[in-house]
Design an enzyme around this catalytic site. Structure first.
Site, mmCIF file in Angstrom:
data_model
loop_
_atom_site.group_PDB
_atom_site.id
_atom_site.type_symbol
_atom_site.label_atom_id
_atom_site.label_comp_id
_atom_site.label_asym_id
_atom_site.label_seq_id
_atom_site.Cartn_x
_atom_site.Cartn_y
_atom_site.Cartn_z
ATOM 1 N N HIS A 1 0.844 -1.193 0.000
ATOM 2 C CA HIS A 1 0.000 0.000 0.000
ATOM 3 C C HIS A 1 0.881 1.244 0.000
ATOM 4 O O HIS A 1 2.118 1.147 0.098
ATOM 5 C CB HIS A 1 -0.976 -0.003 1.179
ATOM 6 C CG HIS A 1 -0.337 0.083 2.537
ATOM 7 N ND1 HIS A 1 0.446 -0.917 3.055
ATOM 8 C CD2 HIS A 1 -0.377 1.057 3.483
ATOM 9 C CE1 HIS A 1 0.856 -0.575 4.272
ATOM 10 N NE2 HIS A 1 0.375 0.630 4.551
ATOM 11 N N ASP B 1 5.907 4.385 4.920
ATOM 12 C CA ASP B 1 6.794 3.430 5.572
ATOM 13 C C ASP B 1 6.862 2.096 4.832
ATOM 14 O O ASP B 1 7.623 1.214 5.221
ATOM 15 C CB ASP B 1 6.373 3.200 7.031
ATOM 16 C CG ASP B 1 4.915 2.808 7.193
ATOM 17 O OD1 ASP B 1 4.073 3.321 6.449
ATOM 18 O OD2 ASP B 1 4.615 1.978 8.080
ATOM 19 N N HIS C 1 1.285 3.912 2.042
ATOM 20 C CA HIS C 1 1.803 4.644 3.188
ATOM 21 C C HIS C 1 3.327 4.615 3.098
ATOM 22 O O HIS C 1 3.922 3.584 2.778
ATOM 23 C CB HIS C 1 1.309 4.043 4.500
ATOM 24 C CG HIS C 1 -0.097 4.444 4.832
ATOM 25 N ND1 HIS C 1 -0.925 3.690 5.653
ATOM 26 C CD2 HIS C 1 -0.831 5.534 4.455
ATOM 27 C CE1 HIS C 1 -2.101 4.304 5.761
ATOM 28 N NE2 HIS C 1 -2.063 5.413 5.045
ATOM 29 N N HIS D 1 -7.376 -1.759 5.649
ATOM 30 C CA HIS D 1 -6.554 -0.657 6.131
ATOM 31 C C HIS D 1 -7.215 0.665 5.745
ATOM 32 O O HIS D 1 -8.263 0.682 5.088
ATOM 33 C CB HIS D 1 -5.142 -0.774 5.561
ATOM 34 C CG HIS D 1 -4.104 -0.004 6.313
ATOM 35 N ND1 HIS D 1 -4.073 0.067 7.681
ATOM 36 C CD2 HIS D 1 -3.051 0.747 5.873
ATOM 37 C CE1 HIS D 1 -3.056 0.815 8.055
ATOM 38 N NE2 HIS D 1 -2.439 1.242 6.983
#
Length: 305
Positions: free
Chosen positions: A62, A66, A64, A142
């Protein structure tokens, strides 16, 4: 054949002094599959002497940061070092646009083919297949579109028992026997039973990577009986409400899912920086699923045939 997982990073949201952002390398035979690519992944690859030119596929769960902020740098390094072989990149909608802009405004024209595969994160689909392996997505829950990945070896050939083979079999007939096919004459009569002249095949191995997600028991049929399950465990269970609010899981919830799915081994990861000592997360998981471990940097998990 080698089937081995190496943890490069396991921190959530922000890195800490001794934990990097999420990244893993799954080695299958002579191929490297990079799973997520958080900031600092290049440095971790060098630290553990993993040659990035051998990476065949990259999977991004995904968008994000990080989980993918290290990607543009890694692609650029491959370019600068003259990679020629194609690289397959699997990721959610938007990743191709992000990378195109980064490459455009840095004036970078990659010297190797970068083949992007956009993923549907809402259902489980086969996204890759070769002679040895299949990879399917695992839909996660998520805050933004997110999926995990299921890696499964295909059925392996049966070993021929040379001392039991009749003479004068042709190479094509030997191949058919290895793939559990009897040898018949033109009238359909069995001349050689494969069970009489072959042994049992080596077992096929599997690994499931469950990225950032709330506790999601409806994925159990997808990951059931896998040899190794990685599941995020951002919080201890006393922060279950916080975990749900941020679309994450607790160590206890990860263990429950592993137990319900009857997997062989559980690996916990994606730890909140609030936990300097990870022992409590492991102890919490072991209450429900004893064969659990931590995805700390440098850890290696090998699955035998």
């Amino acid at each position: 054949m080698e089937f081995e997982l190496r943890i490069l990073g396991s921190s959530s949201a922000t890195p800490s002094a001794n934990r990097h952002h999420t990244a893993q390398v799954l080695t299958i035979g002579n191929q490297y599959h990079l799973i997520d690519c958080g900031e600092g992944t290049q440095m971790q690859l060098m630290l553990y002497k993993i040659k990035h030119q051998r990476i065949c596929n990259i999977y991004i769960s995904h968008l994000h940061g990080d989980h993918y902020f290290g990607l543009a740098g890694l692609l650029s390094t491959m370019h600068l070092q003259g990679r020629q072989t194609p690289l397959h990149l699997f990721g959610p909608p938007g990743l191709s646009e992000i990378l195109s802009l980064q490459l455009k405004y840095s004036g970078t024209n990659l010297v190797y083919p970068l083949i992007f595969h956009e993923l549907d994160t809402t259902c489980s689909k086969k996204i890759f297949e070769d002679k040895q392996l299949t990879v399917h997505t695992i839909p996660m829950e998520h805050r933004i579109p997110c999926c995990g990945f299921l890696f499964k070896e295909k059925l392996k050939p049966r070993p021929l028992l040379k001392e039991k083979l009749p003479p004068h079999l042709t190479p094509p007939q030997l191949v058919r026997l290895k793939w559990a096919e009897d040898i018949k004459d033109e009238q359909g009569n069995v001349q050689v039973y494969y069970k009489d002249v072959t042994g049992e095949p080596k077992r096929s191995r599997s690994y499931a990577y469950c990225a950032d997600s709330r506790y999601k028991p409806d994925i159990i049929p997808i990951v059931q009986h896998v040899d190794l399950l990685y599941h995020e465990a951002t919080f201890l269970d006393d922060m279950r409400e916080r975990a749900s609010y941020t679309f994450h899981s607790t160590a206890l919830q990860a263990a429950k899912l592993a137990s319900q799915a009857k997997v062989n081994k559980l690996v916990l990861g994606h730890f909140s920086v609030r936990y300097k000592d990870l022992t409590p997360l492991l102890e919490e998981a072991k209450q429900v699923f004893p064969d659990a471990d931590l995805a700390v940097e440098g850890s290696v998990f090998s699955i035998e045939e």
